[in-house]
Design a protein around this motif. Structure first.
Motif, PDB file in Angstrom:
ATOM      1  N   HIS A   4     -12.702   6.674  -6.475  1.00 37.98           N
ATOM      2  CA  HIS A   4     -11.517   6.306  -7.261  1.00 37.98           C
ATOM      3  C   HIS A   4     -11.022   4.921  -6.859  1.00 37.98           C
ATOM      4  O   HIS A   4     -10.709   4.090  -7.722  1.00 37.98           O
ATOM      5  CB  HIS A   4     -10.400   7.324  -7.055  1.00 37.98           C
ATOM      6  N   HIS A   5     -10.943   4.686  -5.561  1.00 37.76           N
ATOM      7  CA  HIS A   5     -10.405   3.404  -5.090  1.00 37.76           C
ATOM      8  C   HIS A   5     -11.424   2.267  -5.204  1.00 37.76           C
ATOM      9  O   HIS A   5     -11.028   1.093  -5.280  1.00 37.76           O
ATOM     10  CB  HIS A   5      -9.928   3.545  -3.641  1.00 37.76           C
ATOM     11  N   TYR A   6     -12.701   2.619  -5.191  1.00 39.44           N
ATOM     12  CA  TYR A   6     -13.752   1.597  -5.324  1.00 39.44           C
ATOM     13  C   TYR A   6     -14.720   2.039  -6.418  1.00 39.44           C
ATOM     14  O   TYR A   6     -15.837   2.481  -6.137  1.00 39.44           O
ATOM     15  CB  TYR A   6     -14.485   1.398  -4.002  1.00 39.44           C
ATOM     16  N   ARG A  20      -4.869   1.895   0.436  1.00 43.62           N
ATOM     17  CA  ARG A  20      -4.428   3.174  -0.115  1.00 43.62           C
ATOM     18  C   ARG A  20      -5.461   4.277   0.048  1.00 43.62           C
ATOM     19  O   ARG A  20      -5.115   5.465   0.063  1.00 43.62           O
ATOM     20  CB  ARG A  20      -4.055   2.998  -1.588  1.00 43.62           C
ATOM     21  N   ASN A  80       0.802  -1.220   0.000  1.00 41.71           N
ATOM     22  CA  ASN A  80       0.000   0.000   0.000  1.00 41.71           C
ATOM     23  C   ASN A  80       0.837   1.274   0.000  1.00 41.71           C
ATOM     24  O   ASN A  80       0.375   2.315  -0.449  1.00 41.71           O
ATOM     25  CB  ASN A  80      -0.930   0.014   1.219  1.00 41.71           C
ATOM     26  N   ARG A 130      -5.811  12.064  -8.047  1.00 42.34           N
ATOM     27  CA  ARG A 130      -7.084  11.373  -7.822  1.00 42.34           C
ATOM     28  C   ARG A 130      -8.189  12.321  -7.352  1.00 42.34           C
ATOM     29  O   ARG A 130      -9.244  11.870  -6.927  1.00 42.34           O
ATOM     30  CB  ARG A 130      -6.867  10.244  -6.804  1.00 42.34           C
ATOM     31  N   PRO A 171       3.677   2.626  -4.297  1.00 45.77           N
ATOM     32  CA  PRO A 171       3.090   2.387  -5.623  1.00 45.77           C
ATOM     33  C   PRO A 171       4.129   2.294  -6.733  1.00 45.77           C
ATOM     34  O   PRO A 171       3.851   1.718  -7.786  1.00 45.77           O
ATOM     35  CB  PRO A 171       2.165   3.599  -5.820  1.00 45.77           C
ATOM     36  N   PRO A 187       2.295  -0.920  -8.501  1.00 41.15           N
ATOM     37  CA  PRO A 187       1.330   0.070  -9.018  1.00 41.15           C
ATOM     38  C   PRO A 187      -0.114  -0.218  -8.646  1.00 41.15           C
ATOM     39  O   PRO A 187      -0.886   0.698  -8.370  1.00 41.15           O
ATOM     40  CB  PRO A 187       1.537  -0.003 -10.534  1.00 41.15           C
ATOM     41  N   THR A 188      -0.513  -1.486  -8.651  1.00 38.63           N
ATOM     42  CA  THR A 188      -1.876  -1.845  -8.269  1.00 38.63           C
ATOM     43  C   THR A 188      -1.839  -2.919  -7.194  1.00 38.63           C
ATOM     44  O   THR A 188      -0.934  -3.764  -7.157  1.00 38.63           O
ATOM     45  CB  THR A 188      -2.673  -2.375  -9.476  1.00 38.63           C
ATOM     46  N   VAL A 189      -2.831  -2.872  -6.329  1.00 36.76           N
ATOM     47  CA  VAL A 189      -2.927  -3.849  -5.243  1.00 36.76           C
ATOM     48  C   VAL A 189      -4.331  -4.438  -5.259  1.00 36.76           C
ATOM     49  O   VAL A 189      -5.310  -3.714  -5.061  1.00 36.76           O
ATOM     50  CB  VAL A 189      -2.658  -3.202  -3.868  1.00 36.76           C
ATOM     51  N   PRO A 190      -4.471  -5.746  -5.500  1.00 36.36           N
ATOM     52  CA  PRO A 190      -5.810  -6.351  -5.476  1.00 36.36           C
ATOM     53  C   PRO A 190      -6.393  -6.332  -4.067  1.00 36.36           C
ATOM     54  O   PRO A 190      -5.658  -6.251  -3.083  1.00 36.36           O
ATOM     55  CB  PRO A 190      -5.546  -7.790  -5.956  1.00 36.36           C
ATOM     56  N   SER A 191      -7.700  -6.402  -3.982  1.00 35.07           N
ATOM     57  CA  SER A 191      -8.345  -6.359  -2.665  1.00 35.07           C
ATOM     58  C   SER A 191      -7.943  -7.542  -1.803  1.00 35.07           C
ATOM     59  O   SER A 191      -7.877  -7.423  -0.576  1.00 35.07           O
ATOM     60  CB  SER A 191      -9.871  -6.318  -2.836  1.00 35.07           C
TER      61      SER A 191
END
Length: 610
Positions: free
Chosen positions: A452-454, A309, A248, A397, A251, A255-259
């Motif tokens: 943005h995050h969800y 994040r 978290n 964001r 980045p 760059p991306t973090v799955p749930s």
């Protein structure tokens, strides 16, 4: 066939599991469930071969009249359930105590020849020596055989976890590490002693030292066993949270973090060298969190219910707002305050900028162009301890317009620098505009970060929740003003509209003077309280109009947003209650009540009582 072991569970292990489940249910997320299942799976699969070996070699045994009969690899099903229930209970306790902790701030960049390398190697050497000694005990069967088997099974896992997460194991608050180990260990020592005395399970006398734990008469081996098993559970959870913190916080590396990160991704995060950590990002987050702790207990409590994040972005947004507010409020003169506003506006302009098109037709993003300019401007114009919080404002964001509106709200505050009668709040629409600028904008940005995050809401739904959030921000600002009437008066400010005061035959100046005085006539106090209640009436009207929109937010953020709103609106409820607590001129909510309100908000929608 017997039920003694089953009764041990029904009496001693299942009730704590039920209690902890009830307590943690409102806080529980999909990621928490993932952790629980992950840890239980590892605990069961790693313990069964070892436990089966001990039973087959008569290190310990279970009388037929104490167990029901079914077995898995010679292990009674009650014993297998013990692996599950112990891991479940200790994990829930850890999660409950660690919920407020933002793990990212405990990361530390490793430099050459620093203390972290020495600490890491020292722990590894100590655990390696324990493994060596336990092997020696096993090679020479006798009174240390059982102790050796315990240590040779647990120590390699502990060595691995120490190697991967030694920083967190040392730096995390004791409430997140020592307490989740100590409480279950002490409890299970008592349970185990009772079960051994009843003969529910038996340890072979030829393989144990004969040493006992003072007070409860528990064999030393059993005491060590339960201590180490709880260490394994907590160490595993700490390593899990360490991996999540790395994912978290950086980045640039992830760059991306799955749930629900895969085990492979978690291991990759743990294997990222500490020397590769971004020290500035960690320090900036620490500074932002400290501002949160110092300036707003309500938002600090609420922030603990957000995760990943999104939580980090919200903290940086709040830090920017606090920095701006403090710089202007603490200015030595109106001229200095105006200068800070100009600098803040210029910084936001630099932070966003405009994309540029090159001769070859390529487009350079505004963020790349202006990152250096914003950094240089901040370094030359803002205090050192604010730089990182400013530079990590998540501008990519968020829309820029709400930030410029927020700065306009700070400009309205400057009108109070002459005298109370110079207030810009002449009518109720003026107060609404002020609330919209200093609070509605922040609520708008918070919801924008959530979406943005969800992602997933339709454009229509997004606009609806944005509008409701804007109104909710105004409601929170009205509550804030009602709470701070006396504090604002000490600074010569009156946020109550002149149109309201005229009805009570008062002016901003007389209202401020009355608030400053400790010896008002009863009718004056009633007039003051009438204005406070009028503010609260307006606040709760906007609140009730907007609160339903929270349930339209994406599910992962819904309960957390409830906590953020309800924790603050509870201040308003306290102000409506005669005899409310006052600290430093402000109404306060007792800690136990804050926790209760947060818990209820997490459990489901909570509405105002008018």
């Amino acid at each position: 066939m017997g039920y003694d072991y089953a009764l041990v569970h029904l009496t001693y292990t299942v009730p704590p599991a039920i209690l902890l489940s009830i307590l943690y249910a409102p806080l529980c997320t999909r990621l928490d469930l993932y952790k629980i299942v992950f840890l239980i799976t590892i605990a069961v699969t790693s313990t069964i071969p070892w436990d089966s070996y001990l039973i087959r070699n008569s290190i310990w045994s279970y009388p037929d009249n104490a167990v029901m009969g079914p077995k898995i690899f010679d292990i009674p099903v009650e014993e297998v359930f013990f692996f599950v229930i112990q891991t479940f209970n200790t994990t829930l306790l850890y999660l409950l105590l660690s919920k407020p902790t933002l793990h990212s701030i405990y990361l530390a960049k490793e430099k050459k020849n620093d203390k972290w390398k020495v600490l890491k190697l020292g722990g590894q050497l100590g655990l390696a020596l324990i493994i060596k000694k336990s092997i020696d005990w096993i090679k020479t069967p006798g009174e240390y055989t059982y102790m050796g088997l315990i240590l040779v099974w647990a120590s390699p896992f502990l060595l691995l976890l120490w190697t991967l997460a030694y920083q967190f194991l040392v730096k995390l608050p004791l409430v997140s590490t020592a307490i989740p180990i100590a409480i279950p260990t002490l409890y299970l020592w008592v349970v185990d002693a009772l079960a051994l005395h009843r003969g529910t399970w038996v340890i072979s006398s030829g393989t144990k030292t004969g040493l006992y734990l003072p007070g409860i008469g528990l064999e030393a081996e059993e005491a060590v066993f339960f201590f180490l098993t709880n260490c394994l559970i907590v160490f595993g959870l700490v390593a899990f949270d360490n991996a999540l913190a790395v994912l978290n916080t950086f980045p640039a590396h992830f760059p991306t973090v799955p749930s629900l990160p895969t085990p492979a991704l978690l291991v990759r995060a743990l294997l990222l060298p500490a020397a590769a950590y971004d020290d500035d990002r960690i320090l900036g987050l620490r500074q932002s969190v400290q501002r949160l702790k110092n300036k707003s207990r309500s938002f600090y409590l609420a922030s603990g219910t957000f995760s990943g994040r999104l939580r980090i972005d919200l903290i940086h947004l709040y830090a920017f707002c606090r920095i701006a507010d403090d710089l202007i409020d603490n200015a030595k003169s109106p001229a200095e305050a105006k200068l800070w506003i100009l600098k803040l506006r210029k910084f936001v302009e630099f932070a966003y900028g405009e994309a540029k098109k090159g001769p070859d037709g390529s487009v350079t993003p505004a963020t790349d162009i202006n990152q250096g300019a914003a950094t240089l401007f901040a370094m030359n114009n803002f205090p050192q301890d604010t730089l990182l919080s400013l530079l990590y404002l998540p501008t990519q964001r968020m829309d820029k317009e709400p930030l410029f509106e927020l700065i306009k709200g700070f400009e309205m505050d400057l009108a109070f620098t002459k005298d109370a009668n110079s207030t810009p709040i002449k009518t109720e629409p003026d107060l609404d505009q002020y609330g919209a600028r200093v609070a509605g904008t922040v609520a708008h940005l918070c919801i924008q970060l959530v979406l943005h995050h969800y992602p997933g809401l339709s454009e229509t739904a997004s606009k609806r929740v944005m509008a409701a959030g804007h109104d909710m921000g105004i409601a929170l600002q009205y509550t804030n003003i009602a709470r701070d009437l006396k504090v604002d008066a000490e600074n010569g400010r009156c946020y109550v509209p002149i149109s309201w005061l005229k009805r009570e035959k008062m002016t901003p100046e007389s209202f401020v003077s009355a608030l400053r005085s400790d010896k008002n006539e009863e009718f004056v106090e009633k007039r003051i309280e009438k204005q406070r209640l009028h503010l609260l009436e307006r606040a709760f009207g906007l609140y009730e109009k907007s609160v339903g929109a929270i349930e339209e937010l994406p599910r992962p953020a819904r309960a957390s947003m409830r906590v953020a709103v309800e924790s603050y609106m509870q201040i308003g409820r306290e102000l409506r209650t005669p005899g409310y607590q006052v600290k430093a001129g402000r109404a306060t909510v007792p800690t136990w009540k804050r926790i209760t309100v947060a818990w209820r908000a997490l459990a489901g929608p909570v509405h105002s009582t008018r």
